[in-house]
Motif scaffolding. Structure first.
Motif, PDB file in Angstrom:
ATOM      1  N   VAL A  34      73.774  22.682  37.524  1.00 56.06           N
ATOM      2  CA  VAL A  34      73.029  24.085  36.904  1.00 56.06           C
ATOM      3  C   VAL A  34      71.850  23.956  37.750  1.00 56.06           C
ATOM      4  O   VAL A  34      71.397  25.125  37.938  1.00 56.06           O
ATOM      5  N   ARG A  35      71.055  22.755  37.836  1.00 59.03           N
ATOM      6  CA  ARG A  35      69.639  22.605  38.453  1.00 59.03           C
ATOM      7  C   ARG A  35      69.845  23.093  39.781  1.00 59.03           C
ATOM      8  O   ARG A  35      68.944  23.914  40.394  1.00 59.03           O
ATOM      9  N   LYS A  36      70.915  22.806  40.467  1.00 60.95           N
ATOM     10  CA  LYS A  36      70.857  23.029  41.973  1.00 60.95           C
ATOM     11  C   LYS A  36      71.006  24.453  42.135  1.00 60.95           C
ATOM     12  O   LYS A  36      70.344  25.116  42.913  1.00 60.95           O
ATOM     13  N   LEU A  37      71.912  25.122  41.173  1.00 63.68           N
ATOM     14  CA  LEU A  37      71.907  26.800  41.447  1.00 63.68           C
ATOM     15  C   LEU A  37      70.793  27.550  40.816  1.00 63.68           C
ATOM     16  O   LEU A  37      70.428  28.417  41.454  1.00 63.68           O
ATOM     17  N   ILE A  38      70.137  27.072  40.139  1.00 59.89           N
ATOM     18  CA  ILE A  38      68.906  27.605  39.677  1.00 59.89           C
ATOM     19  C   ILE A  38      67.821  27.303  40.804  1.00 59.89           C
ATOM     20  O   ILE A  38      67.127  28.301  41.031  1.00 59.89           O
ATOM     21  N   ASP A  39      67.812  26.224  41.483  1.00 56.58           N
ATOM     22  CA  ASP A  39      66.685  26.035  42.360  1.00 56.58           C
ATOM     23  C   ASP A  39      67.182  27.073  43.488  1.00 56.58           C
ATOM     24  O   ASP A  39      66.110  27.538  44.315  1.00 56.58           O
ATOM     25  N   TYR A  40      68.470  27.061  43.617  1.00 54.41           N
ATOM     26  CA  TYR A  40      68.847  28.023  44.759  1.00 54.41           C
ATOM     27  C   TYR A  40      68.346  29.544  44.513  1.00 54.41           C
ATOM     28  O   TYR A  40      67.739  29.994  45.634  1.00 54.41           O
ATOM     29  N   HIS A  41      68.504  29.884  43.573  1.00 49.61           N
ATOM     30  CA  HIS A  41      68.339  31.248  43.372  1.00 49.61           C
ATOM     31  C   HIS A  41      66.614  31.327  43.485  1.00 49.61           C
ATOM     32  O   HIS A  41      66.083  32.448  43.667  1.00 49.61           O
ATOM     33  N   GLY A  42      66.105  30.516  42.740  1.00 49.76           N
ATOM     34  CA  GLY A  42      64.736  30.388  42.442  1.00 49.76           C
ATOM     35  C   GLY A  42      64.008  30.347  44.017  1.00 49.76           C
ATOM     36  O   GLY A  42      63.011  31.254  44.417  1.00 49.76           O
ATOM     37  N   SER A  43      64.559  29.606  44.952  1.00 45.41           N
ATOM     38  CA  SER A  43      63.988  29.477  46.403  1.00 45.41           C
ATOM     39  C   SER A  43      64.181  30.509  46.956  1.00 45.41           C
ATOM     40  O   SER A  43      63.541  31.192  47.897  1.00 45.41           O
ATOM     41  N   LYS A  44      65.199  31.310  46.977  1.00 46.03           N
ATOM     42  CA  LYS A  44      65.666  32.499  47.550  1.00 46.03           C
ATOM     43  C   LYS A  44      64.671  33.756  47.250  1.00 46.03           C
ATOM     44  O   LYS A  44      64.222  34.457  47.993  1.00 46.03           O
ATOM     45  N   ALA A  45      64.339  33.587  45.894  1.00 48.15           N
ATOM     46  CA  ALA A  45      63.553  34.736  45.476  1.00 48.15           C
ATOM     47  C   ALA A  45      62.098  34.511  45.830  1.00 48.15           C
ATOM     48  O   ALA A  45      61.363  35.246  46.338  1.00 48.15           O
ATOM     49  N   LYS A  46      61.698  33.163  46.199  1.00 48.24           N
ATOM     50  CA  LYS A  46      60.426  32.854  46.418  1.00 48.24           C
ATOM     51  C   LYS A  46      60.084  32.801  48.094  1.00 48.24           C
ATOM     52  O   LYS A  46      59.184  32.835  48.164  1.00 48.24           O
TER      53      LYS A  46
END
Ligand code: ARG
Length: 655
Positions: free
Chosen positions: A203-215
């Motif tokens: 879950v951490r990895k998926l959140i980081d992924y989406h967060g990174s994409k947005a940023k």
């Protein structure tokens, strides 16, 4: 017994007449009595005659002489000398030393006196966020907090340890979400800990992924902007000759340069996080859960609001997570008096916010309830717009609870330096709220670094798990133990590896000034030479070896000692060092720095090995000298053992 303290008390009344009984000044002056750097000058040196002379408009040597004439030092010192501009050199009286050595010999606690004013302490340490695997950073809080609690109790305070578990935060939202969407039931049934930590990481990895994409776009443009700025500045720099202007530009270049590096690092982190998902098997999963960040927050707030399904799952998960941590605590031999995690305070939070509001300390701002503080730019938020309480709110509840239920005089928070601002604000609010008498102290510590000068990480960039660290330390200690004694039994080997491996790991951390970052290095921490646990444990084992060889039982000598004899300077030096144990403990507690105990033990170890080289226990001129040396050895070993036990590190009879 604390010689330094006794000397200070002898000088106190006299100094006080020079500084008009100004308590602060008296302590500053008394702080100028220190252990002498060179034994030729005695055991202690007092340097206060210089500032006092200046104050009184008199030659410092005269002031020194007058003070020495007035102070009644005869019982403690055999020699008091005034040197140079007015240094007072103090040499302890041999009979006084011998008498105190005997007292230490006869006492379980080595004649360490209890403090005059015992206090109730709560030591908040370790406090990991449950459900996340524990990592290298947690070892610092755990060993520093454990050591401080032990030292406090040893000198007569009442210290209770509290593991303020993060058992109520977003990380539970993550495993709740993970459990609901991604769990592998068979694995969960067979090994729930492994499955929960897999879910957490996923879950951490998926959140980081989406967060990174947005940023990403924002990070890119920020970097581009900074790079343009840097290029402009460099151009300006090459066109500037005037010295002051050049200096100014250079400074700006270096500042912007640093920001460019930071921005690059952030961008790199984001791209790594993105590429670790894209093109891989996680890509479709990520695509199916675009709003995972918000969804996780929703799971967390449902838990807080009392949603039955989430509460039930939480109740099921918590013991599993705790059990995982317990295996680490068992290996570190760490136990807590209390484990009141964040969830324990949940029901009190509403009342606390109401109270803060009613008393006029908190008010609404943009829908959130905030406490505004004079010295801070941003307020402390105690309830969010959506009604959620925060880490800070729980910490306020914790303070109230500790004051009301334990009558705490002091609370120590052994927490990473990055939480500095949180604690500054917390303490400011607590003060305003009326908890202004207790000492609230953030015992902060720096980061554990790898040999590459970056925060200690695994090759894949993850934080290093604690269990793996302990395994490696034990493995390496085992290899060393095998080299040292070939015929060692398997049981003995395992015991040695554990005591030396875990002890060295703890000591490596404790021997550093806690505020600094320190570099994690297995070879250094396990070295038999240097300021390491292994060195001290080796010293302890040497003494046991000597005592076996000379066939003298030290135990009866503890209550019926022979008179100590100092046939050589090094015996006296060892004796003086032994009598400084209490001073070291009291130094530790001035600013809660366990490394001062390590420094003391290391000095003791070095003096002992000098003694060991120079003084035979076999061929002595007399039996009494032999016994005197046995007594010094026994006291050294017991001081090392006690000192290490206050750091929660063990010793071995043979190494
Ligand atoms: N759980 C927190 C963390 O891992 C540390 C808690 C420290 N103690 C406290 N009372 N705030 O960052």
């Amino acid at each position: 017994m604390n010689a330094l303290h006794e000397l200070k008390e002898k000088f106190r009344p006299i100094i006080s007449t020079y500084v008009e009984s100004d308590a602060g000044q008296i302590d500053v002056m008394l702080g100028m009595i220190r252990p002498a750097g060179d034994p030729k000058h005695g055991d202690f040196q007092a340097n206060f005659a210089m500032p006092l002379g200046k104050r009184a408009g008199k030659p410092p040597r005269d002031v020194a002489q007058t003070i020495v004439d007035q102070a009644d030092l005869s019982a403690i010192c055999q020699n008091v000398e005034i040197a140079g501009p007015g240094f007072i050199n103090l040499k302890l009286d041999d009979d006084w030393i011998k008498q105190n050595l005997k007292a230490a010999l006869a006492d379980e606690k080595l004649a360490v006196a209890s403090v005059a004013a015992p206090r109730n302490y709560i030591v908040d340490y370790s406090s990991p966020n449950v459900a996340k695997p524990m990592h290298v950073g947690h070892i610092r809080s755990t060993v520093i907090g454990d050591a401080l609690t032990r030292v406090l109790n040893f000198v007569g305070h009442q210290a209770k340890s509290d593991n303020h578990l993060g058992d109520w935060g977003t990380q539970f939202g993550m495993i709740l979400y993970g459990y609901k969407h991604f769990r592998d039931q068979a694995t969960f049934d067979a090994d729930p800990i492994a499955e929960l930590s897999r879910l957490y990481r996923l879950v951490r990895k998926l959140i980081d992924y989406h967060g990174s994409k947005a940023k990403l776009p924002e990070l890119k443009s920020a970097l581009a902007e900074l790079e343009t700025q840097l290029a402009d500045l460099k151009k300006q720099q090459s066109g500037t000759e005037e010295k002051a202007a050049l200096k100014k530009i250079k400074k700006e270049v270096s500042q912007v340069g640093k920001r460019v590096t930071d921005a690059k690092e952030k961008l790199e982190k984001a791209t790594t996080s993105i590429s670790s998902v894209e093109g891989g098997e996680l890509a479709p999963v990520a695509a199916e859960h675009p709003d995972i960040g918000t969804a996780v927050l929703l799971e967390t707030s449902k838990l807080h609001a009392g949603d039955t399904e989430n509460r039930d799952l939480w109740t099921e998960f918590l013991p599993v997570c705790k059990q995982d941590m317990q295996t680490i605590y068992d290996r570190l031999s760490v136990a807590f008096d209390m484990e009141l995690g964040e969830s324990f305070y949940n029901d009190m939070l509403g009342t606390i916010v109401d109270e803060l509001e009613a008393k006029g300390y908190a008010r609404q701002s943009d829908g959130a309830m905030c406490v505004f503080l004079d010295d801070f730019e941003t307020p402390m938020i105690v309830r969010k717009k959506d009604g959620a309480f925060l880490y800070s709110t729980t910490d306020l509840a914790t303070i109230k609870y500790r004051m009301e239920n334990f009558d705490a005089d002091a609370c120590l928070y052994v927490v990473d330096h990055r939480q500095h601002e949180h604690f500054e604000k917390l303490f400011a609010v607590a003060k305003m709220w009326g908890y202004d008498e207790a000492e609230l102290k953030h015992v902060s510590f720096g980061t554990v670094m790898g040999k590459d000068g970056k925060p200690f990480q695994t090759r894949s960039g993850d934080t290093v798990g604690l269990a793996g660290l302990l395994n490696e330390a034990e493995k390496r200690a085992g290899e060393i133990a095998k080299e040292l004694n070939e015929g060692i039994s398997a049981d003995q080997l395992a015991e040695n590896a554990r005591v030396v491996g875990i002890g060295s790991l703890k000591y490596a951390d404790l021997s550093q000034n806690r505020s600094s970052d320190y570099t994690f290095d297995y070879e250094k921490m396990l070295a038999l030479k240097g300021n390491t646990a292994a060195y001290l444990q080796y010293g302890y084992a040497r003494v046991q070896g000597i005592l076996r060889k000379v066939e003298v039982d030290p135990v009866p000598l503890r209550s019926q000692p022979v008179d100590f004899e100092f046939a050589t300077d090094v015996e006296r030096a060892l004796a003086v060092q032994l009598l400084r144990f209490e001073e070291a403990l009291s130094d530790v507690l001035i600013d809660y720095k366990p490394n001062l105990l390590c420094n003391y033990l290391f000095d003791l170890g070095q003096t002992f090995f000098k003694f060991y080289d120079q003084c035979s226990l076999k061929d002595t001129e007399s039996e009494t000298l032999k016994s005197s040396r046995v007594q010094l050895c026994d006291l050294t070993a017991r001081t090392i053992k006690t000192g290490l036990s206050l750091l929660n590190i063990g010793v071995l009879d043979k190494m």
